[in-house]
Scaffold this motif. Structure first.
Motif, PDB file in Angstrom:
ATOM      1  N   VAL A  38       6.979  -2.780 -42.901  1.00 26.65           N
ATOM      2  CA  VAL A  38       7.892  -1.657 -43.361  1.00 26.65           C
ATOM      3  C   VAL A  38       7.756  -1.247 -44.981  1.00 26.65           C
ATOM      4  CG1 VAL A  38       9.099  -2.453 -41.193  1.00 26.65           C
ATOM      5  CG2 VAL A  38       9.936  -3.171 -43.527  1.00 26.65           C
ATOM      6  N   LYS A  39       6.943  -1.789 -45.585  1.00 30.67           N
ATOM      7  CA  LYS A  39       7.141  -1.649 -47.114  1.00 30.67           C
ATOM      8  C   LYS A  39       6.644  -0.137 -47.313  1.00 30.67           C
ATOM      9  CE  LYS A  39       6.089  -5.884 -49.037  1.00 30.67           C
ATOM     10  NZ  LYS A  39       4.845  -7.096 -49.429  1.00 30.67           N
ATOM     11  N   GLY A  40       7.391   0.318 -48.374  1.00 28.80           N
ATOM     12  CA  GLY A  40       7.201   1.939 -48.449  1.00 28.80           C
ATOM     13  C   GLY A  40       7.996   2.743 -47.500  1.00 28.80           C
ATOM     14  N   ARG A  41       8.575   2.197 -46.363  1.00 28.22           N
ATOM     15  CA  ARG A  41       9.207   3.021 -45.325  1.00 28.22           C
ATOM     16  C   ARG A  41      10.576   2.799 -45.338  1.00 28.22           C
ATOM     17  NH1 ARG A  41       7.675   3.104 -40.143  1.00 28.22           N
ATOM     18  NH2 ARG A  41       6.925   0.707 -40.391  1.00 28.22           N
ATOM     19  N   PHE A  42      10.740   1.443 -45.351  1.00 26.81           N
ATOM     20  CA  PHE A  42      12.299   1.231 -45.121  1.00 26.81           C
ATOM     21  C   PHE A  42      12.818   0.495 -46.396  1.00 26.81           C
ATOM     22  CE2 PHE A  42      12.082  -0.355 -40.529  1.00 26.81           C
ATOM     23  CZ  PHE A  42      11.495   0.960 -40.156  1.00 26.81           C
ATOM     24  N   THR A  43      14.202   0.794 -46.640  1.00 27.28           N
ATOM     25  CA  THR A  43      14.876   0.394 -48.007  1.00 27.28           C
ATOM     26  C   THR A  43      16.212  -0.239 -47.607  1.00 27.28           C
ATOM     27  OG1 THR A  43      13.966   2.146 -49.180  1.00 27.28           O
ATOM     28  CG2 THR A  43      15.681   1.138 -50.062  1.00 27.28           C
ATOM     29  N   ILE A  44      16.175  -1.656 -48.157  1.00 19.80           N
ATOM     30  CA  ILE A  44      17.782  -2.038 -47.662  1.00 19.80           C
ATOM     31  C   ILE A  44      18.460  -1.970 -49.016  1.00 19.80           C
ATOM     32  CG2 ILE A  44      16.703  -4.619 -48.578  1.00 19.80           C
ATOM     33  CD1 ILE A  44      18.428  -5.776 -46.626  1.00 19.80           C
ATOM     34  N   SER A  45      19.745  -1.841 -48.658  1.00 20.25           N
ATOM     35  CA  SER A  45      20.416  -1.490 -50.014  1.00 20.25           C
ATOM     36  C   SER A  45      22.028  -1.950 -49.556  1.00 20.25           C
ATOM     37  CB  SER A  45      21.015  -0.073 -50.173  1.00 20.25           C
ATOM     38  OG  SER A  45      21.181   0.651 -49.297  1.00 20.25           O
ATOM     39  N   GLN A  46      22.933  -2.201 -50.495  1.00 13.57           N
ATOM     40  CA  GLN A  46      24.204  -2.700 -50.073  1.00 13.57           C
ATOM     41  C   GLN A  46      25.317  -1.940 -50.985  1.00 13.57           C
ATOM     42  OE1 GLN A  46      24.799  -6.764 -51.330  1.00 13.57           O
ATOM     43  NE2 GLN A  46      23.774  -6.416 -53.325  1.00 13.57           N
ATOM     44  N   ASP A  47      26.606  -2.123 -50.501  1.00 12.55           N
ATOM     45  CA  ASP A  47      27.703  -1.504 -51.106  1.00 12.55           C
ATOM     46  C   ASP A  47      28.716  -2.602 -51.170  1.00 12.55           C
ATOM     47  OD1 ASP A  47      30.240  -0.594 -51.719  1.00 12.55           O
ATOM     48  OD2 ASP A  47      29.658   1.446 -50.671  1.00 12.55           O
ATOM     49  N   TYR A  48      28.900  -3.254 -52.239  1.00 12.71           N
ATOM     50  CA  TYR A  48      29.916  -4.351 -52.660  1.00 12.71           C
ATOM     51  C   TYR A  48      31.257  -4.001 -52.251  1.00 12.71           C
ATOM     52  CZ  TYR A  48      26.491  -7.173 -55.273  1.00 12.71           C
ATOM     53  OH  TYR A  48      25.441  -7.960 -55.738  1.00 12.71           O
ATOM     54  N   ALA A  49      31.679  -2.868 -52.384  1.00 13.43           N
ATOM     55  CA  ALA A  49      32.929  -2.424 -51.987  1.00 13.43           C
ATOM     56  C   ALA A  49      33.556  -2.550 -50.540  1.00 13.43           C
ATOM     57  CB  ALA A  49      33.432  -1.113 -52.702  1.00 13.43           C
ATOM     58  N   LYS A  50      32.350  -2.332 -49.822  1.00 19.24           N
ATOM     59  CA  LYS A  50      32.630  -2.232 -48.334  1.00 19.24           C
ATOM     60  C   LYS A  50      31.933  -3.502 -47.781  1.00 19.24           C
ATOM     61  CE  LYS A  50      32.297   2.845 -48.183  1.00 19.24           C
ATOM     62  NZ  LYS A  50      31.815   3.913 -47.752  1.00 19.24           N
ATOM     63  N   ASN A  51      31.407  -4.453 -48.407  1.00 21.14           N
ATOM     64  CA  ASN A  51      30.698  -5.492 -47.698  1.00 21.14           C
ATOM     65  C   ASN A  51      29.745  -5.078 -46.800  1.00 21.14           C
ATOM     66  OD1 ASN A  51      32.301  -7.091 -49.297  1.00 21.14           O
ATOM     67  ND2 ASN A  51      33.402  -8.238 -47.956  1.00 21.14           N
ATOM     68  N   THR A  52      29.052  -4.039 -46.850  1.00 18.74           N
ATOM     69  CA  THR A  52      28.103  -3.653 -45.981  1.00 18.74           C
ATOM     70  C   THR A  52      26.672  -3.425 -46.572  1.00 18.74           C
ATOM     71  OG1 THR A  52      30.060  -2.118 -45.110  1.00 18.74           O
ATOM     72  CG2 THR A  52      27.752  -1.446 -44.686  1.00 18.74           C
ATOM     73  N   VAL A  53      25.778  -3.826 -45.664  1.00 20.34           N
ATOM     74  CA  VAL A  53      24.316  -3.507 -46.041  1.00 20.34           C
ATOM     75  C   VAL A  53      23.760  -2.426 -45.305  1.00 20.34           C
ATOM     76  CG1 VAL A  53      22.261  -4.908 -45.770  1.00 20.34           C
ATOM     77  CG2 VAL A  53      24.223  -6.007 -46.527  1.00 20.34           C
ATOM     78  N   TYR A  54      23.199  -1.695 -45.399  1.00 21.44           N
ATOM     79  CA  TYR A  54      22.329  -0.577 -45.064  1.00 21.44           C
ATOM     80  C   TYR A  54      20.777  -0.697 -44.994  1.00 21.44           C
ATOM     81  CZ  TYR A  54      26.756   1.497 -46.636  1.00 21.44           C
ATOM     82  OH  TYR A  54      27.992   1.620 -46.464  1.00 21.44           O
ATOM     83  N   LEU A  55      20.143  -0.131 -44.028  1.00 20.94           N
ATOM     84  CA  LEU A  55      18.716  -0.268 -43.719  1.00 20.94           C
ATOM     85  C   LEU A  55      18.368   1.431 -43.580  1.00 20.94           C
ATOM     86  CD1 LEU A  55      16.193  -1.975 -43.720  1.00 20.94           C
ATOM     87  CD2 LEU A  55      16.456  -1.867 -41.238  1.00 20.94           C
ATOM     88  N   GLN A  56      17.788   1.659 -44.601  1.00 22.12           N
ATOM     89  CA  GLN A  56      17.199   3.493 -44.510  1.00 22.12           C
ATOM     90  C   GLN A  56      15.728   3.234 -43.987  1.00 22.12           C
ATOM     91  OE1 GLN A  56      18.606   6.275 -45.044  1.00 22.12           O
ATOM     92  NE2 GLN A  56      16.926   7.237 -44.327  1.00 22.12           N
ATOM     93  N   MET A  57      15.638   3.868 -42.950  1.00 17.12           N
ATOM     94  CA  MET A  57      14.200   3.830 -42.275  1.00 17.12           C
ATOM     95  C   MET A  57      13.676   5.298 -42.135  1.00 17.12           C
ATOM     96  SD  MET A  57      15.052   1.387 -38.891  1.00 17.12           S
ATOM     97  CE  MET A  57      16.270   2.231 -38.316  1.00 17.12           C
ATOM     98  N   ASN A  58      12.660   5.316 -42.806  1.00 16.56           N
ATOM     99  CA  ASN A  58      11.934   6.795 -43.048  1.00 16.56           C
ATOM    100  C   ASN A  58      10.501   6.500 -42.426  1.00 16.56           C
ATOM    101  OD1 ASN A  58      14.209   7.756 -44.493  1.00 16.56           O
ATOM    102  ND2 ASN A  58      13.191   7.241 -46.505  1.00 16.56           N
ATOM    103  N   SER A  59      10.001   7.911 -42.218  1.00 19.68           N
ATOM    104  CA  SER A  59       8.747   7.710 -41.649  1.00 19.68           C
ATOM    105  C   SER A  59       8.496   6.757 -40.225  1.00 19.68           C
ATOM    106  CB  SER A  59       7.675   7.437 -42.746  1.00 19.68           C
ATOM    107  OG  SER A  59       7.582   8.276 -43.580  1.00 19.68           O
ATOM    108  N   LEU A  60       9.498   6.922 -39.345  1.00 22.16           N
ATOM    109  CA  LEU A  60       9.376   5.877 -38.340  1.00 22.16           C
ATOM    110  C   LEU A  60       8.306   6.231 -37.440  1.00 22.16           C
ATOM    111  CD1 LEU A  60      13.169   5.866 -37.523  1.00 22.16           C
ATOM    112  CD2 LEU A  60      11.779   3.833 -38.077  1.00 22.16           C
ATOM    113  N   LYS A  61       7.847   5.147 -36.836  1.00 26.97           N
ATOM    114  CA  LYS A  61       6.816   5.117 -35.932  1.00 26.97           C
ATOM    115  C   LYS A  61       7.081   4.507 -34.568  1.00 26.97           C
ATOM    116  CE  LYS A  61       3.827   3.825 -39.864  1.00 26.97           C
ATOM    117  NZ  LYS A  61       2.638   2.718 -40.347  1.00 26.97           N
ATOM    118  N   PRO A  62       6.329   5.008 -33.416  1.00 33.61           N
ATOM    119  CA  PRO A  62       6.717   4.168 -32.117  1.00 33.61           C
ATOM    120  C   PRO A  62       6.833   2.731 -32.020  1.00 33.61           C
ATOM    121  CG  PRO A  62       5.101   6.079 -31.978  1.00 33.61           C
ATOM    122  CD  PRO A  62       5.397   5.903 -33.142  1.00 33.61           C
ATOM    123  N   GLU A  63       6.060   1.940 -33.084  1.00 34.16           N
ATOM    124  CA  GLU A  63       6.103   0.728 -32.787  1.00 34.16           C
ATOM    125  C   GLU A  63       7.231   0.036 -33.807  1.00 34.16           C
ATOM    126  OE1 GLU A  63       3.635   2.663 -33.926  1.00 34.16           O
ATOM    127  OE2 GLU A  63       2.370   1.969 -35.647  1.00 34.16           O
TER     128      GLU A  63
END
Length: 124
Positions: free
Chosen positions: A64-89
Motif C-alpha cells: 500500500v506504500k504510495g497509495r495509503f496514508t495514515i494520519s491522526q487527529d489528537y483533538a478527536k482521538n481519531t486515526v484515519y486511513l486515506q486510501m487512493n488508487s484502490l485496486k480490487p485486491e
C-alpha cells in the motif's frame, strides 16, 4: 473500557478513493500505537498501516506504500486511513487496533484491542 469504532468503508471502482476513520476511547490515546489491518475472505489478517500516536511515526505494508496514508487527529482521538488508487485486491474487511507495540507495528499479535471492522469493496 477501550473502544474503537471504525467508519468510512464502502464500495468503489478501481482507481477510486476512500477514507476510513477510527475513533478511540477508554484509554490514554497517546500511549499506544494505532494500526489498520485487513482481512480478505480465506486469507489471514494482515497489517496495512500503523502510527505511533506519541511521535507520529508511520509504517506501511509494501502493498500500500504510495497509495495509503495514515494520519491522526489528537483533538478527536481519531486515526484515519486515506486510501487512493484502490485496486480490487484491496477488497477486505478493514480493522483498526491499538496496543503497546514496541517493534515494527504491523503484526497482528502486538495489538490488544480491535474495532468491529468496516468493509471495503473495490470493483474492477
Amino acid at each position: 473500557q477501550v473502544q474503537l469504532v471504525e467508519s468510512g468503508g464502502g464500495s468503489v471502482q478501481a482507481g477510486g478513493s476512500l477514507r476510513l476513520s477510527c475513533a478511540a476511547s477508554g484509554y490514554s490515546y497517546r500511549s499506544n500505537c494505532m494500526g489498520w489491518f485487513r482481512q480478505a475472505p480465506g486469507k489471514e489478517r494482515e497489517g496495512v498501516a500503523a502510527i505511533y500516536t506519541g511521535d507520529g511515526s508511520t509504517y506501511y505494508a509494501d502493498s500500500v506504500k504510495g497509495r495509503f496514508t495514515i494520519s491522526q487527529d489528537y483533538a478527536k482521538n481519531t486515526v484515519y486511513l486515506q486510501m487512493n488508487s484502490l485496486k480490487p485486491e484491496d477488497t477486505a474487511m478493514y480493522y483498526c487496533a491499538t496496543g503497546a507495540v514496541a517493534g515494527t507495528p504491523l503484526e497482528v499479535y502486538d495489538y490488544n484491542y480491535w474495532g468491529q471492522g468496516t468493509q471495503v469493496t473495490v470493483s474492477s
